[in-house]
Design a protein around this motif. Structure first.
Motif, short mmCIF file in Angstrom:
data_model
loop_
_atom_site.label_atom_id
_atom_site.label_comp_id
_atom_site.label_asym_id
_atom_site.label_seq_id
_atom_site.Cartn_x
_atom_site.Cartn_y
_atom_site.Cartn_z
N GLY A 8 0.79 -1.22 0.00
CA GLY A 8 0.00 0.00 0.00
C GLY A 8 0.82 1.28 0.00
N LEU A 9 2.12 1.16 -0.27
CA LEU A 9 2.97 2.37 -0.27
C LEU A 9 2.71 3.20 -1.53
CD1 LEU A 9 6.39 0.96 1.00
CD2 LEU A 9 4.59 2.12 2.30
N LEU A 13 7.33 6.98 -1.98
CA LEU A 13 8.02 5.99 -1.14
C LEU A 13 8.57 4.85 -1.99
CD1 LEU A 13 5.79 5.91 2.04
CD2 LEU A 13 8.23 6.36 1.98
N LEU A 14 7.77 4.40 -2.97
CA LEU A 14 8.23 3.30 -3.83
C LEU A 14 9.48 3.71 -4.60
CD1 LEU A 14 4.79 1.99 -5.16
CD2 LEU A 14 6.31 0.88 -3.51
N ASP A 15 9.54 4.96 -5.02
CA ASP A 15 10.73 5.44 -5.72
C ASP A 15 11.94 5.44 -4.79
OD1 ASP A 15 9.26 5.75 -7.97
OD2 ASP A 15 9.01 7.93 -7.81
N PHE A 57 8.13 1.41 10.66
CA PHE A 57 7.33 2.55 11.14
C PHE A 57 7.55 3.79 10.27
CE2 PHE A 57 11.12 2.70 14.02
CZ PHE A 57 11.61 3.96 13.70
N GLY A 58 8.74 3.88 9.67
CA GLY A 58 9.08 5.08 8.90
C GLY A 58 8.23 5.25 7.66
N PHE A 59 8.02 4.17 6.89
CA PHE A 59 7.21 4.28 5.67
C PHE A 59 5.78 4.75 5.97
CE2 PHE A 59 9.89 0.93 3.14
CZ PHE A 59 10.91 1.85 3.01
N TYR A 94 14.17 7.88 3.05
CA TYR A 94 12.84 7.38 2.67
C TYR A 94 11.98 8.50 2.07
CZ TYR A 94 13.89 3.69 6.18
OH TYR A 94 14.47 2.70 6.92
N SER A 95 12.17 9.73 2.59
CA SER A 95 11.25 10.81 2.20
C SER A 95 11.86 11.74 1.16
CB SER A 95 10.85 11.62 3.44
OG SER A 95 11.99 12.24 4.00
N LYS A 96 12.88 11.25 0.47
CA LYS A 96 13.56 12.17 -0.44
C LYS A 96 12.67 12.66 -1.57
CE LYS A 96 16.66 10.06 -3.62
NZ LYS A 96 17.63 8.99 -3.99
N TYR A 97 11.61 11.91 -1.94
CA TYR A 97 10.70 12.36 -2.99
C TYR A 97 9.41 12.98 -2.44
CZ TYR A 97 13.86 9.72 -5.97
OH TYR A 97 14.98 9.27 -6.61
N VAL A 98 9.39 13.19 -1.12
CA VAL A 98 8.21 13.85 -0.53
C VAL A 98 8.59 15.31 -0.31
CG1 VAL A 98 6.58 13.88 1.38
CG2 VAL A 98 7.57 11.71 0.63
#
Ligand code: ADP
Ligand code: MG
Length: 580
Positions: A8-9, A13-15, A57-59, A94-98
């Motif tokens: 469900g990511l 996140l998938l990137d 927990f991070g994702f 993990y959040s580099k594309y957010v």
């Protein structure tokens, strides 16, 4: 659809997952991520170190946050500065594309103003050690009154380090309707108390067996004489040329001393303990991460934060006081599905500790032999040959070849090889030519055989007349409990709070291992070999010690402190700071 997509990511996140090269989720990720994404729930997740809890927990945390708002929405508490930084780095990866998501680390030993400045700029996620967090709340430098998620990472270690009150304080500054996610390697009582007190019917997930040591770790012990510990350590290192290890000592002083000796003897070693400045510790840790240091000699407390993958060996230069500590030590290796070895250097009198640990971790130790000098020379020789074979040729060498050829002119291939190998090999062969065998006993069986010829063994036991025994009833109790024959227990001598008895040496190992954690009416019964002469009824001083033998503290099961201080030679009392 990838396995991560199935959890469900979302795309950002998938990137990031693809960039990090994660191919499939780990078990704890597979179990936790869908639950946390789909519902607003409290969660308790138990999984060993190295199983990927940070992403578990991070994702979900990153996916659920509102990155358009600058409000702090997620708080992650973690025991040490090292872990804080590590989690922060992971969260940033993990959040580099957010877009717009910011994670800030808060920990002691660094400028509080600088950290406050970063928070002020807006951090949706704050990763903090409990001490510094409490401090910053107190000074009004951080606002966690609107968080939606609170994560307690490595909860067992945080409680081990005495952060219970701080955590309680911090949680009282958070909204009641937030979700709390607790991650821990083990589930001691203290952790379940936290779960009960501060969480609302949490979903529980467990990966592997609760409380067990990491199964990818092989546990080995080496029996040596007390004075041969250091020599044994050197051999274990020499027999494993590619070793990348943490060597655990009990005190800061031993840690410093062992590291200094290793460096003096030409090893890539470094010390990590609480007497070093933060700057010195950072230097050592950086060198270790870069593998410039192959043997990191550390105290338990200083090593708590170490979260370096690829550690091949954990070496217990001395065993810790608490069995739980052994689990933490050995968990530093065998991470992320890799194999690891936890080695313990013990003296013969410490063998009972090994049995006690085996019971606790539900894994057997392998009794190994310290390699002989000849074996080590052989290992080093093959290692060197392979190293030469695998070495990539440096192009710049070409420039010097004519000159080198000149120097080496006239030496044939065979001779050249011998010379090259000798460059390094001579150091080992010179050293090991003169050394003796270090193994105190080849195996437990042979130890038993040796003592059989010794005849009768006298034991000390911590029950006596106060417990309602006289010599006859104690004899019956011992015979029945140990399943021994009628004449096997003799010279039973009961005192007020303790007693003595004898058996033939052939029963010794059975008796000592039986009583490593035997409880009678809720109390631990201890038996040890007595130094007092047979039938003498015990020396003076025994009585004093007997009186102090009160057991029943909540950690007794995991402790052999009592036993150690009873072993004839009384260790001087050490203050808490000696162990940091
Ligand atoms: P834990 O917190 O359980 O001790 P970490 O979260 O620190 O474990 O993860 C251990 C290592 O495994 C880290 O280097 C991390 O980047 C890596 N890792 C985590 N999840 C995966 C995965 N699904 N595939 C490959 N490596 C992973
Ligand atoms: Mg972790």
């Amino acid at each position: 659809m990838t396995k991560f997509e199935a959890l469900g990511l979302n795309k950002p996140l998938l990137d990031a997952v693809a960039d990090m090269g994660f191919e499939s989720p780990s078990e704890v990720q597979e179990k936790a991520i869908p639950i946390l994404l789909e519902s607003e729930t409290d969660l308790v997740a138990l999984a060993q170190t190295g199983t990927g809890k940070t992403a578990a927990f991070g994702f979900p945390l990153i996916q659920k946050l509102d990155s358009n708002s600058r409000t702090t929405q997620g708080l992650i508490l973690s025991p040490t500065r090292e872990l804080c930084l590590q989690i922060t780095n992971e969260m940033q990866a993990y959040s580099k594309y957010v877009k717009g998501l910011s994670t800030v680390a808060i920990y002691g030993g660094a400028s509080i103003t600088e950290q406050a400045r970063q928070i002020k700029r807006g951090a949706q996620i704050v990763v903090a050690t409990p001490g510094r967090m409490k401090d910053m709340i107190g000074r009004g430098l951080v606002d966690i009154s609107k968080i939606d998620y609170c994560i307690l990472d490595e909860a067992d270690e945080m409680l081990n380090m005495g952060f219970y009150e701080d955590i309680k304080d911090i949680l009282s500054n958070t909204p009641a309707d937030k979700s709390t996610w607790l991650f821990s390697a083990t589930m001691p009582k203290e952790v379940s108390i936290i779960a009960k007190k501060f969480m609302h019917s949490p979903v529980e997930i467990t990966v592997g067996t609760k409380n067990a040591g990491t199964s990818t770790v092989q546990h080995e012990y080496y029996v040596v004489g007390g004075r041969d510990r250091y020599a044994a350590l050197k051999r274990l290192s020499d027999a494993n040329p590619d070793i990348f290890s943490v060597v655990f000592c009990r005190t800061k002083r031993d840690t410093q001393r062992v590291a200094e000796k290793l460096i003096e003897d030409g090893y890539n070693a470094g010390a990590l303990h609480g007497d070093l400045s933060q700057n010195q510790r950072d230097l050592v840790m950086n060198a270790f991460r870069k593998k410039q240091i192959q043997m990191l000699v550390a105290t338990d407390v200083a090593a708590r934060g170490i979260d370096v993958d690829d550690i091949t060996h954990v070496i217990n230069y001395q065993l810790p006081d608490e069995i739980e500590t052994y689990t933490h030590r050995s968990g530093r290796t065998g991470r992320a599905g890799k194999n690891g070895i936890s080695m313990v250097i013990v003296t013969r009198s410490e063998m009972r500790k090994i049995h006690a640990i085996e019971k606790k971790i539900k894994q057997e130790f392998v009794n190994k032999i310290i390699p002989t000098g000849i074996e080590i020379c052989e290992i080093q020789l093959y290692h060197l040959a392979n190293k030469i074979k695998d070495t990539k040729i440096n192009k710049d060498v070409e420039n010097y070849l004519p000159a080198i050829n000149d120097v080496l002119d006239g030496i044939d291939r065979d001779e050249l090889i011998k010379k090259i190998v000798s460059v390094e090999f001579t150091r080992f062969s010179n050293y090991y030519n003169k050394t003796k065998d270090l193994n105190a006993t080849v195996s437990e069986k042979s130890a038993a055989r040796k003592s059989t010829s010794g005849g009768s063994v006298r034991y000390f036991i911590n029950v006596g007349e106060k417990d309602g025994y006289d010599w006859m009833s104690l004899k019956d109790f011992l015979r029945d409990t140990l399943n021994l024959g009628k004449e096997d227990v003799y010279k039973v001598d009961t005192k007020d709070t303790f007693s003595f008895f004898n058996t033939e040496a052939e029963h010794k190992d059975q008796i000592l291992s039986f009583f490593t954690d035997f409880k009678l009416n809720g109390r631990f019964i201890n038996v040890e070999v007595s130094n007092s002469p047979e039938g003498s009824g015990g020396g003076r001083g025994r009585k004093d010690k007997g009186k102090k033998r009160g057991r029943g503290g909540k950690n007794d099961k995991n402790s052999y402190k009592g036993k150690a201080s009873r072993s004839g030679k009384r260790r001087s009392k050490k203050s808490r700071s000696d162990f940091f």
